[in-house]
Write a protein that holds these residues in place. Structure first.
Motif: not given
Length: 297
Positions: A142-161
């Motif tokens: 789960t830790t590795l997946k979180d790192r993978f998502i946050k390095k290569y994924g796209k973040k969208i902030n909506y309704d303070n999340e």
């Protein structure tokens, strides 16, 4: 623009049971609260925010359209996505008949009646999660997946999340092994993930092609031709994403532990013992596995 759509669900579906499962597996790709699950998905390169909840014996999908791209085609794709994600179109009558008389399935059935095989609709995500989980504990995976998502994924902030879109295969196909290695996974797993990214990016592998194959053996054989994809990984992806009802990751440690728990066994069962136990699950091995997993995950 906010659009509301309602969809039906089977009588043996429990939204609360499935919401509880989703609460236990939040990973930044979606969020839950006491009555809904929320996430962003991309349809034809356009992001849509979805909020799914239950109202008056139906599921309601609140759809936020930011780019004024919503149309009938988009609506159908979103509804199909949600139905697939929650596995609303699989008839489980036969599985429930099997489970209620099965020594190993009676307990999970009584605890989790109404649960569905909550899927991973994105086949690249399913492969990445399966590869990350090979031979390590769930917490580190789960830790590795979180790192993978946050390095290569796209973040969208909506309704303070903050919500994340899973990285695309094309991004990873062009990434170097050295950069992937910095996330903390083994070089071999980096190679496997890049290999499957390339296969998906060049359309050698797709969910649609796998669905067209004649049986589970052909599907497993097709996937295991890819470097780093063994029978366990192939069956996991076919279970969680492509939804072969007879996908069966028989070598799965969690499955072994669940069978040991339910059966009150002194040690984990052998593969031959599991084959004997599972002989009555024929055609529904995926659901038997998912319900047993739920006892320990």
């Amino acid at each position: 623009m906010l659009i509301k759509k309602s969809i039906s669900y089977p009588k043996d579906f429990s939204f609360n049971m499935n919401l509880n499962y989703l609460k236990s597996t939040e990973d930044g790709l979606f969020h839950t609260d006491h009555k809904s699950v929320k996430r962003f998905i991309v349809i034809d390169e356009n992001p849509f925010f979805l909020k799914v909840y239950e109202y008056s014996n139906e599921l309601v999908i609140d759809i936020e359209d930011f780019n004024q791209k919503f149309n009938e085609i988009t609506e159908n794709k979103i509804i199909l996505y949600v139905r697939d994600w929650l596995d609303l179109d699989t008839n489980l009558t036969t599985f429930y008949d099997i489970a209620k008389n099965d020594e190993y399935l009676q307990l999970p059935l009584s605890k989790f009646y109404g649960l569905r095989n909550i899927g991973i609709p994105d086949i690249f995500e399913a492969f990445v999660w399966a590869i990350l989980g090979q031979q390590i504990n769930l917490t580190f995976a789960t830790t590795l997946k979180d790192r993978f998502i946050k390095k290569y994924g796209k973040k969208i902030n909506y309704d303070n999340e903050d919500y994340w879109l899973f990285p695309t295969a094309s991004i990873i196909a062009s990434e170097s092994i050295d950069e992937l290695f910095k996330l903390g996974m083994s070089r071999r797993k980096c190679e496997y993930i890049k290999e499957i990214a390339r296969a998906i990016d060049n359309q050698k592998v797709s969910k649609e092609k796998l669905l067209q194959l004649s049986n589970i053996d052909e599907a497993v054989n097709t996937l295991t031709e890819i470097k780093g994809i063994g029978p366990w990984t192939a069956n996991y992806v076919l279970l969680r994403c492509v939804r072969y009802l007879d996908a069966f990751p028989i070598n799965d440690v969690g499955l072994h532990n669940a069978i040991k728990l339910v059966g009150g066994l002194d040690k984990k069962p052998s593969i031959n013992e599991i084959k004997k136990i599972a002989s009555s699950w024929k055609g529904y091995e995926s659901y038997a596995t998912f319900f047993l997993w739920r006892l320990i995950y």
